[in-house]
Scaffold this motif. Structure first.
Motif, PDB file in Angstrom:
ATOM      1  N   VAL A  71       0.958  -1.335  -0.246  1.00 56.39           N
ATOM      2  CA  VAL A  71       0.025   0.046   0.060  1.00 56.39           C
ATOM      3  C   VAL A  71       0.892   1.310   0.044  1.00 56.39           C
ATOM      4  CG1 VAL A  71      -1.872   1.279   1.128  1.00 56.39           C
ATOM      5  CG2 VAL A  71      -1.521  -1.292   1.196  1.00 56.39           C
ATOM      6  N   SER A  72       0.751   2.105  -0.896  1.00 58.72           N
ATOM      7  CA  SER A  72       1.471   3.336  -1.065  1.00 58.72           C
ATOM      8  C   SER A  72       0.447   4.512  -0.635  1.00 58.72           C
ATOM      9  CB  SER A  72       2.033   3.543  -2.443  1.00 58.72           C
ATOM     10  OG  SER A  72       2.751   4.549  -2.560  1.00 58.72           O
ATOM     11  N   PHE A  73       0.551   4.888   0.774  1.00 62.27           N
ATOM     12  CA  PHE A  73      -0.319   5.915   1.264  1.00 62.27           C
ATOM     13  C   PHE A  73       0.434   7.405   0.866  1.00 62.27           C
ATOM     14  CE2 PHE A  73      -1.126   2.730   4.452  1.00 62.27           C
ATOM     15  CZ  PHE A  73      -2.867   2.801   4.149  1.00 62.27           C
ATOM     16  N   PRO A  74      -0.416   8.562   0.496  1.00 66.18           N
ATOM     17  CA  PRO A  74       0.140   9.620   0.540  1.00 66.18           C
ATOM     18  C   PRO A  74       0.456  10.108   2.003  1.00 66.18           C
ATOM     19  CG  PRO A  74      -2.414   9.795   0.247  1.00 66.18           C
ATOM     20  CD  PRO A  74      -1.779   8.366   0.278  1.00 66.18           C
ATOM     21  N   SER A  75       1.357  11.088   2.121  1.00 62.68           N
ATOM     22  CA  SER A  75       1.815  11.690   3.106  1.00 62.68           C
ATOM     23  C   SER A  75       0.970  12.746   3.689  1.00 62.68           C
ATOM     24  CB  SER A  75       3.254  12.361   2.877  1.00 62.68           C
ATOM     25  OG  SER A  75       4.125  11.795   2.427  1.00 62.68           O
ATOM     26  N   GLY A  76       0.836  12.709   5.129  1.00 61.57           N
ATOM     27  CA  GLY A  76       0.003  13.550   6.003  1.00 61.57           C
ATOM     28  C   GLY A  76      -1.739  12.946   5.759  1.00 61.57           C
ATOM     29  N   SER A 139      -5.448   0.818  14.728  1.00 56.96           N
ATOM     30  CA  SER A 139      -4.403   1.149  15.500  1.00 56.96           C
ATOM     31  C   SER A 139      -3.232   1.990  14.719  1.00 56.96           C
ATOM     32  CB  SER A 139      -3.928  -0.164  16.138  1.00 56.96           C
ATOM     33  OG  SER A 139      -2.839  -0.089  16.740  1.00 56.96           O
ATOM     34  N   GLN A 140      -2.651   2.701  15.485  1.00 57.98           N
ATOM     35  CA  GLN A 140      -1.576   3.731  14.861  1.00 57.98           C
ATOM     36  C   GLN A 140      -2.173   4.057  13.823  1.00 57.98           C
ATOM     37  OE1 GLN A 140       2.181   1.908  15.067  1.00 57.98           O
ATOM     38  NE2 GLN A 140       1.901   1.015  17.328  1.00 57.98           N
ATOM     39  N   ALA A 141      -3.308   4.989  13.559  1.00 57.24           N
ATOM     40  CA  ALA A 141      -3.946   5.299  12.357  1.00 57.24           C
ATOM     41  C   ALA A 141      -3.162   6.367  11.578  1.00 57.24           C
ATOM     42  CB  ALA A 141      -5.300   5.891  12.570  1.00 57.24           C
ATOM     43  N   THR A 142      -2.061   7.195  11.891  1.00 59.24           N
ATOM     44  CA  THR A 142      -1.480   8.071  11.189  1.00 59.24           C
ATOM     45  C   THR A 142      -0.256   7.407  10.351  1.00 59.24           C
ATOM     46  OG1 THR A 142      -2.034   9.739  13.021  1.00 59.24           O
ATOM     47  CG2 THR A 142      -0.186  10.297  11.297  1.00 59.24           C
ATOM     48  N   VAL A 143      -0.323   7.772   9.218  1.00 58.63           N
ATOM     49  CA  VAL A 143       0.780   7.202   8.264  1.00 58.63           C
ATOM     50  C   VAL A 143       2.033   7.987   8.440  1.00 58.63           C
ATOM     51  CG1 VAL A 143       1.507   7.020   5.758  1.00 58.63           C
ATOM     52  CG2 VAL A 143      -0.852   6.478   6.634  1.00 58.63           C
ATOM     53  N   ASN A 144       3.021   7.072   8.673  1.00 57.05           N
ATOM     54  CA  ASN A 144       4.523   7.880   8.840  1.00 57.05           C
ATOM     55  C   ASN A 144       5.287   7.135   7.628  1.00 57.05           C
ATOM     56  OD1 ASN A 144       6.951   8.736   9.224  1.00 57.05           O
ATOM     57  ND2 ASN A 144       6.801   8.358  11.558  1.00 57.05           N
ATOM     58  N   ASN A 145       5.315   7.525   6.435  1.00 58.18           N
ATOM     59  CA  ASN A 145       6.207   7.024   5.320  1.00 58.18           C
ATOM     60  C   ASN A 145       7.852   7.295   5.454  1.00 58.18           C
ATOM     61  OD1 ASN A 145       4.318   6.141   3.594  1.00 58.18           O
ATOM     62  ND2 ASN A 145       3.601   8.093   2.914  1.00 58.18           N
ATOM     63  N   GLY A 165     -11.111  -7.543  -3.839  1.00 61.07           N
ATOM     64  CA  GLY A 165     -10.101  -6.390  -3.671  1.00 61.07           C
ATOM     65  C   GLY A 165     -10.452  -5.826  -2.223  1.00 61.07           C
ATOM     66  N   VAL A 166      -9.453  -4.959  -1.845  1.00 63.50           N
ATOM     67  CA  VAL A 166      -9.773  -4.269  -0.562  1.00 63.50           C
ATOM     68  C   VAL A 166      -9.743  -2.816  -0.746  1.00 63.50           C
ATOM     69  CG1 VAL A 166      -8.380  -6.050   0.745  1.00 63.50           C
ATOM     70  CG2 VAL A 166      -7.124  -3.993  -0.064  1.00 63.50           C
ATOM     71  N   LYS A 167     -10.361  -2.062   0.146  1.00 66.28           N
ATOM     72  CA  LYS A 167     -10.329  -0.512   0.053  1.00 66.28           C
ATOM     73  C   LYS A 167     -10.081  -0.073   1.482  1.00 66.28           C
ATOM     74  CE  LYS A 167     -13.631   0.333  -3.468  1.00 66.28           C
ATOM     75  NZ  LYS A 167     -14.668   1.536  -3.681  1.00 66.28           N
ATOM     76  N   ILE A 168      -9.120   0.959   1.182  1.00 68.93           N
ATOM     77  CA  ILE A 168      -8.886   1.817   2.516  1.00 68.93           C
ATOM     78  C   ILE A 168      -9.169   3.278   2.348  1.00 68.93           C
ATOM     79  CG2 ILE A 168      -6.687   2.360   3.861  1.00 68.93           C
ATOM     80  CD1 ILE A 168      -5.423  -0.042   2.458  1.00 68.93           C
ATOM     81  N   ASP A 169      -9.882   3.687   3.263  1.00 66.63           N
ATOM     82  CA  ASP A 169     -10.325   5.175   3.229  1.00 66.63           C
ATOM     83  C   ASP A 169      -9.335   5.913   4.334  1.00 66.63           C
ATOM     84  OD1 ASP A 169     -12.666   4.690   1.687  1.00 66.63           O
ATOM     85  OD2 ASP A 169     -13.880   4.075   3.378  1.00 66.63           O
ATOM     86  N   THR A 170      -8.695   7.063   3.577  1.00 63.95           N
ATOM     87  CA  THR A 170      -8.228   8.015   4.502  1.00 63.95           C
ATOM     88  C   THR A 170      -8.468   9.190   4.371  1.00 63.95           C
ATOM     89  OG1 THR A 170      -6.724   8.812   2.561  1.00 63.95           O
ATOM     90  CG2 THR A 170      -6.086   6.564   3.980  1.00 63.95           C
TER      91      THR A 170
END
Length: 177
Positions: A71-76, A139-145, A165-170
């Motif tokens: 999973v490639s999350f955007p920062s922030g 758990s630990q919801a904030t992304v830290n790339n 598939g899966v979906k991840i809401d941010t």
């Protein structure tokens, strides 16, 4: 005339600055098709895991299958919901998706356990149709790339649990989930 020129200059300056400013952060949904998931051993049987694609659905045909996708999350952002889109025609067993964070630091133990950020399990009962299971318990919801990698692990304990598939809401960290 001088007033008009100053007003026009101020308006143009404001337009130029707003064009350079980044757009406001917004909620996003990351959708990962089952077709993008891969398998990794240790494997339950010699030769690895077996699966079959049928019209965009990953059909598991081996017990205890495990499928992984990065999973490639955007920062922030922070994670608000994990959803599993699946087909379940097995009344006894479940298919499960986990969102996992693997942290690292130079010199640290590479085999330290990753953190399961969220987990979702298929509902009980049989429905030969698309179903969606979701969880907002994160758990630990904030992304830290800067010190973490993220992936989804989907496990299927038997052969008649299939997934789409899966979906991840941010949302941006400044917004509530």
């Amino acid at each position: 005339m001088k007033r008009l020129s100053l007003g026009l200059a101020a308006m143009l300056t404001g337009l130029m600055l707003s064009a350079l400013a980044p757009p406001p952060a917004k909620a996003e949904t990351i959708a990962i098709s089952a077709m993008g998931f891969g398998t990794h051993c240790p494997c339950p049987a010699p030769g690895g895991y077996l699966e079959e694609e049928q019209a965009g659905t990953l059909k598991t045909i081996m017990p205890n299958s495990r499928f992984f996708a990065p999973v490639s999350f955007p920062s922030g952002v922070k994670v608000c919901r994990l959803s599993l889109v699946y087909r379940d025609v097995n009344a006894s067993d479940a298919i499960e998706a986990r969102l996992v964070r693997k942290t690292y630091a130079s010199g640290s133990n590479p085999f330290s356990a990753p953190v399961v950020m969220a987990k979702v399990t298929s509902a009980s009962g049989v429905a030969d149709a698309v179903r969606i299971a979701s969880s907002t318990s994160i758990s630990q919801a904030t992304v830290n790339n800067s010190n973490s990698f993220y992936y989804v692990l989907v496990t299927s304990v038997t052969f008649n649990l299939d997934f789409l598939g899966v979906k991840i809401d941010t949302k941006p960290t400044a917004q509530a989930c």
